[in-house]
Design a protein around this motif. Structure first.
Motif, mmCIF file in Angstrom:
data_model
loop_
_atom_site.group_PDB
_atom_site.id
_atom_site.type_symbol
_atom_site.label_atom_id
_atom_site.label_comp_id
_atom_site.label_asym_id
_atom_site.label_seq_id
_atom_site.Cartn_x
_atom_site.Cartn_y
_atom_site.Cartn_z
ATOM 1 N N ASP A 50 -0.392 1.865 9.326
ATOM 2 C CA ASP A 50 -0.742 1.623 7.920
ATOM 3 C C ASP A 50 0.067 2.506 6.980
ATOM 4 N N GLN A 51 0.257 3.752 7.351
ATOM 5 C CA GLN A 51 1.034 4.659 6.506
ATOM 6 C C GLN A 51 2.497 4.227 6.426
ATOM 7 N N LEU A 52 3.063 3.819 7.553
ATOM 8 C CA LEU A 52 4.453 3.369 7.557
ATOM 9 C C LEU A 52 4.629 2.109 6.716
ATOM 10 N N GLU A 53 3.669 1.191 6.808
ATOM 11 C CA GLU A 53 3.767 -0.037 6.025
ATOM 12 C C GLU A 53 3.643 0.251 4.533
ATOM 13 N N LEU A 54 2.784 1.205 4.190
ATOM 14 C CA LEU A 54 2.595 1.541 2.781
ATOM 15 C C LEU A 54 3.818 2.233 2.201
ATOM 16 N N PHE A 55 4.252 3.314 2.844
ATOM 17 C CA PHE A 55 5.310 4.127 2.255
ATOM 18 C C PHE A 55 6.709 3.607 2.568
ATOM 19 N N ASN A 101 7.496 0.680 1.722
ATOM 20 C CA ASN A 101 7.726 -0.235 0.608
ATOM 21 C C ASN A 101 7.527 0.545 -0.685
ATOM 22 N N LYS A 102 8.588 0.715 -1.443
ATOM 23 C CA LYS A 102 8.524 1.593 -2.611
ATOM 24 C C LYS A 102 7.595 1.063 -3.694
ATOM 25 N N VAL A 103 7.481 -0.252 -3.802
ATOM 26 C CA VAL A 103 6.561 -0.817 -4.783
ATOM 27 C C VAL A 103 5.121 -0.507 -4.384
ATOM 28 N N ALA A 104 4.797 -0.711 -3.103
ATOM 29 C CA ALA A 104 3.440 -0.426 -2.628
ATOM 30 C C ALA A 104 3.130 1.063 -2.727
ATOM 31 N N ALA A 105 4.105 1.906 -2.378
ATOM 32 C CA ALA A 105 3.889 3.350 -2.442
ATOM 33 C C ALA A 105 3.666 3.800 -3.884
ATOM 34 N N ARG A 106 4.422 3.215 -4.794
ATOM 35 C CA ARG A 106 4.247 3.552 -6.208
ATOM 36 C C ARG A 106 2.847 3.159 -6.681
ATOM 37 N N GLY A 107 2.402 1.972 -6.263
ATOM 38 C CA GLY A 107 1.064 1.529 -6.639
ATOM 39 C C GLY A 107 -0.008 2.452 -6.101
ATOM 40 N N ALA A 108 0.169 2.928 -4.861
ATOM 41 C CA ALA A 108 -0.805 3.847 -4.272
ATOM 42 C C ALA A 108 -0.845 5.162 -5.042
ATOM 43 N N ALA A 109 0.322 5.635 -5.467
ATOM 44 C CA ALA A 109 0.376 6.873 -6.245
ATOM 45 C C ALA A 109 -0.356 6.709 -7.574
ATOM 46 N N LEU A 110 -0.136 5.585 -8.232
ATOM 47 C CA LEU A 110 -0.800 5.342 -9.514
ATOM 48 C C LEU A 110 -2.311 5.256 -9.348
ATOM 49 N N ARG A 111 -2.755 4.597 -8.281
ATOM 50 C CA ARG A 111 -4.201 4.482 -8.043
ATOM 51 C C ARG A 111 -4.832 5.831 -7.731
ATOM 52 N N SER A 112 -4.017 6.769 -7.265
ATOM 53 C CA SER A 112 -4.512 8.111 -6.942
ATOM 54 C C SER A 112 -4.288 9.091 -8.090
ATOM 55 N N ASP A 113 -3.896 8.562 -9.244
ATOM 56 C CA ASP A 113 -3.662 9.379 -10.444
ATOM 57 C C ASP A 113 -2.561 10.411 -10.236
ATOM 58 N N ILE A 114 -1.571 10.070 -9.425
ATOM 59 C CA ILE A 114 -0.402 10.931 -9.235
ATOM 60 C C ILE A 114 0.638 10.549 -10.284
ATOM 61 N N PRO A 157 8.247 6.191 -15.232
ATOM 62 C CA PRO A 157 8.162 4.749 -15.490
ATOM 63 C C PRO A 157 9.046 3.969 -14.526
ATOM 64 N N GLY A 158 8.576 2.815 -14.125
ATOM 65 C CA GLY A 158 9.338 1.980 -13.205
ATOM 66 C C GLY A 158 8.747 0.599 -13.136
ATOM 67 N N THR A 159 9.429 -0.309 -12.470
ATOM 68 C CA THR A 159 8.907 -1.658 -12.326
ATOM 69 C C THR A 159 7.777 -1.668 -11.307
ATOM 70 N N GLU A 160 6.844 -2.569 -11.487
ATOM 71 C CA GLU A 160 5.672 -2.646 -10.619
ATOM 72 C C GLU A 160 5.846 -3.692 -9.524
ATOM 73 N N HIS A 161 7.040 -4.237 -9.402
ATOM 74 C CA HIS A 161 7.306 -5.278 -8.412
ATOM 75 C C HIS A 161 8.802 -5.281 -8.132
#
Length: 210
Positions: free
Chosen positions: A108-113, A115-128, A132-136
């Motif tokens: 799960d960690q490898l699949e998340l990180f 993919n830079k879009v998914a990793a960015r989304g996870a960071a935003l959801r964690s208030d990290i 600015p960047g594209t969300e897709h």
């Protein structure tokens, strides 16, 4: 958990370091090598050596053969090193399916990180905080729109969504450089990258270090 025998799915300096560390810990070691790496130094630091059928870097990207080598040599763990398959969740998944411990992140960690879009989304959801960047995965048109929205003095990084080691990364400082950067990104990927073409843009403030 006690490890008895470790297969190192890498070569060169990183392979040697892992093999030496395992030996220091009292763990038996197994090295793999491509047909043209039979005399490479990393093979001299292992208790056992398994020859892969392929030649060149592609031999170290054959998940089925590498996991089979771990099984046939009685390994209870596999260390991917870095590069090659180290960020490929399929290797971790195959190891889990075959009862071989993958020394590294979870699937799960490898699949998340990976993919830079998914990793960015996870960071935003964690208030990290993130730049600015594209969300897709962005198209050239998306990149032009994003670049124009940043204002004077900004720059954009264009990089493959899934990749490694910074390969294919292009810095864009003028809007008329975007199309050429997009064309170059896929061509500069390769090797063990699982996904080359989709790219995203992220801002680099003027004067900031890379």
């Amino acid at each position: 958990m006690t490890l008895n025998r470790l297969l190192v799915a890498n070569r060169g300096e990183i392979g040697i370091r892992i093999l030496r560390a395992a030996t220091d810990l009292g763990i038996e070691t197994v090295a793999v090598h491509s047909q043209d790496d039979a005399q490479s130094l990393h093979t001299k630091h292992a208790d056992q050596v398994v020859a892969l059928s392929g030649s060149g870097p592609s031999a170290y990207l054959d998940i089925a053969e590498i996991v089979a080598a771990a099984e046939s040599s009685g390994c209870d763990a596999l260390h991917p090193g870095y590069g090659f398959l180290s960020e490929n969740p399929e290797l971790a998944r195959r190891c889990a399916d075959r009862g071989v411990l993958f020394v590294g992140p979870t699937v799960d960690q490898l699949e998340l990180f990976g993919n830079k879009v998914a990793a960015r989304g996870a960071a935003l959801r964690s208030d990290i905080p993130v730049l600015p960047g594209t969300e897709h995965a962005a198209s050239p048109a998306d990149a032009h729109e994003f670049f124009d929205s940043l204002g004077a003095g900004a720059a954009v990084i264009i990089k493959a969504v899934a990749g490694g080691g910074g390969r294919g990364t292009r810095a864009v400082f003028q809007s008329d450089e975007i199309d050429a950067a997009f064309a170059a990104v896929p061509l500069r990927g390769g090797g063990g990258l699982r996904e080359r073409r989709p790219v995203l843009g992220a801002v680099r403030p003027a004067g900031a270090p890379y």
